[in-house]
Scaffold this motif. Structure first.
Motif, PDB file in Angstrom:
ATOM      1  N   TYR A 104      85.152 -23.615 187.873  1.00 16.86           N
ATOM      2  CA  TYR A 104      85.025 -25.058 188.059  1.00 16.86           C
ATOM      3  C   TYR A 104      83.561 -25.486 188.070  1.00 16.86           C
ATOM      4  CZ  TYR A 104      85.149 -29.605 190.338  1.00 16.86           C
ATOM      5  OH  TYR A 104      84.954 -30.932 190.647  1.00 16.86           O
ATOM      6  N   LEU A 105      82.738 -24.774 188.837  1.00 21.50           N
ATOM      7  CA  LEU A 105      81.330 -25.139 188.927  1.00 21.50           C
ATOM      8  C   LEU A 105      80.598 -24.912 187.609  1.00 21.50           C
ATOM      9  CD1 LEU A 105      80.566 -23.833 192.511  1.00 21.50           C
ATOM     10  CD2 LEU A 105      80.723 -26.211 191.769  1.00 21.50           C
ATOM     11  N   ALA A 106      80.971 -23.870 186.880  1.00 20.18           N
ATOM     12  CA  ALA A 106      80.350 -23.639 185.574  1.00 20.18           C
ATOM     13  C   ALA A 106      80.715 -24.753 184.593  1.00 20.18           C
ATOM     14  CB  ALA A 106      80.785 -22.281 185.019  1.00 20.18           C
ATOM     15  N   ILE A 107      81.961 -25.173 184.598  1.00 17.16           N
ATOM     16  CA  ILE A 107      82.382 -26.261 183.703  1.00 17.16           C
ATOM     17  C   ILE A 107      81.694 -27.561 184.083  1.00 17.16           C
ATOM     18  CG2 ILE A 107      84.363 -27.704 183.086  1.00 17.16           C
ATOM     19  CD1 ILE A 107      86.054 -25.116 183.194  1.00 17.16           C
ATOM     20  N   LYS A 108      81.561 -27.829 185.385  1.00 19.26           N
ATOM     21  CA  LYS A 108      80.857 -29.036 185.816  1.00 19.26           C
ATOM     22  C   LYS A 108      79.391 -29.012 185.379  1.00 19.26           C
ATOM     23  CE  LYS A 108      83.798 -31.649 187.758  1.00 19.26           C
ATOM     24  NZ  LYS A 108      84.105 -32.938 187.152  1.00 19.26           N
ATOM     25  N   LEU A 109      78.754 -27.861 185.415  1.00 22.26           N
ATOM     26  CA  LEU A 109      77.364 -27.764 184.965  1.00 22.26           C
ATOM     27  C   LEU A 109      77.243 -27.957 183.455  1.00 22.26           C
ATOM     28  CD1 LEU A 109      75.992 -24.863 187.149  1.00 22.26           C
ATOM     29  CD2 LEU A 109      75.420 -27.280 187.283  1.00 22.26           C
ATOM     30  N   ILE A 110      78.203 -27.450 182.722  1.00 23.14           N
ATOM     31  CA  ILE A 110      78.198 -27.650 181.273  1.00 23.14           C
ATOM     32  C   ILE A 110      78.319 -29.132 180.953  1.00 23.14           C
ATOM     33  CG2 ILE A 110      79.547 -27.263 179.161  1.00 23.14           C
ATOM     34  CD1 ILE A 110      80.192 -24.463 180.286  1.00 23.14           C
ATOM     35  N   GLN A 111      79.207 -29.820 181.661  1.00 22.81           N
ATOM     36  CA  GLN A 111      79.378 -31.256 181.427  1.00 22.81           C
ATOM     37  C   GLN A 111      78.166 -32.054 181.883  1.00 22.81           C
ATOM     38  OE1 GLN A 111      82.986 -32.069 183.556  1.00 22.81           O
ATOM     39  NE2 GLN A 111      84.306 -31.329 181.898  1.00 22.81           N
ATOM     40  N   ALA A 112      77.576 -31.690 183.005  1.00 30.49           N
ATOM     41  CA  ALA A 112      76.445 -32.447 183.531  1.00 30.49           C
ATOM     42  C   ALA A 112      75.187 -32.287 182.678  1.00 30.49           C
ATOM     43  CB  ALA A 112      76.149 -32.004 184.967  1.00 30.49           C
ATOM     44  N   ASN A 113      74.966 -31.085 182.172  1.00 29.00           N
ATOM     45  CA  ASN A 113      73.771 -30.823 181.377  1.00 29.00           C
ATOM     46  C   ASN A 113      73.992 -31.041 179.886  1.00 29.00           C
ATOM     47  OD1 ASN A 113      72.142 -30.067 183.586  1.00 29.00           O
ATOM     48  ND2 ASN A 113      73.198 -28.105 183.632  1.00 29.00           N
ATOM     49  N   ASN A 114      75.243 -31.234 179.507  1.00 26.14           N
ATOM     50  CA  ASN A 114      75.604 -31.466 178.109  1.00 26.14           C
ATOM     51  C   ASN A 114      75.051 -30.368 177.200  1.00 26.14           C
ATOM     52  OD1 ASN A 114      76.986 -32.787 176.137  1.00 26.14           O
ATOM     53  ND2 ASN A 114      75.403 -34.319 175.758  1.00 26.14           N
ATOM     54  N   ILE A 115      75.220 -29.139 177.655  1.00 25.66           N
ATOM     55  CA  ILE A 115      74.738 -27.995 176.899  1.00 25.66           C
ATOM     56  C   ILE A 115      75.747 -26.863 177.063  1.00 25.66           C
ATOM     57  CG2 ILE A 115      73.336 -27.109 178.791  1.00 25.66           C
ATOM     58  CD1 ILE A 115      71.323 -26.204 176.671  1.00 25.66           C
ATOM     59  N   SER A 116      76.015 -26.182 175.988  1.00 22.85           N
ATOM     60  CA  SER A 116      76.909 -25.033 176.100  1.00 22.85           C
ATOM     61  C   SER A 116      76.060 -23.819 176.455  1.00 22.85           C
ATOM     62  CB  SER A 116      77.659 -24.795 174.789  1.00 22.85           C
ATOM     63  OG  SER A 116      76.748 -24.465 173.772  1.00 22.85           O
TER      64      SER A 116
END
Length: 154
Positions: A104-116
């Motif tokens: 969950y936290l990894a997906i939230k960071l991907i969405q927040a930073n807009n970077i894969s």
């Protein structure tokens, strides 16, 4: 104690859960910035500047350490198989929470930073621990059934 199969699987689960703390869950980088999510913290490195945030990211490590502690207690309770089964069920919840919060936290960071980025080994080690815990519980249940059957024959 160590000659029992379930003890070996529980020891592997402990090793996975403790080892999880030292590897990244997720990391990404571009030309100037590096984002890393460890079970203990989230870090951003931009040039010479490091930013570290512990909360809420440390929940991954807290759940992992709690699950490892329960596994060690479960190994020590080898004389009381029913308690071992209950601890194994509780342990599965903690490990699932650890893996779920990491994802969950990894997906939230991907969405927040807009970077894969790349998922690290710490995302998958709790899954290995869950499988080892399930196998250990299966062997504990087999031992309990064997004891019940031998008591019936007397």
């Amino acid at each position: 104690m160590w000659q029992r199969k379930q003890t070996v699987f529980l020891a592997i689960a402990v090793a996975c859960l403790v080892g999880m703390i030292f590897f990244p869950v997720w990391e990404a980088k571009n030309e100037t910035t590096r984002w890393v999510l460890y079970p203990l913290y989230y870090g951003v490195k931009t040039g010479d500047k490091n930013t570290v945030v512990y909360f809420p990211y440390s929940i991954i490590a807290i759940l992992g350490i709690a699950a490892a502690t329960i596994s060690v207690l479960e190994i020590g309770k080898f004389e009381n198989r029913l308690l071992q089964l209950k601890l194994g069920a509780l342990n599965a919840l903690f490990m699932a929470g650890c893996m779920g919060s990491a994802g969950y936290l990894a997906i939230k960071l991907i969405q927040a930073n807009n970077i894969s980025g790349n998922y690290g080994v710490s995302l998958f080690l709790p899954a290995v621990a869950i499988v080892c815990n399930a196998i250990a519980n299966r062997f504990i249940r087999k031992d309990e059934n064997l004891v019940k059957d031998s008591d019936r024959l007397r």
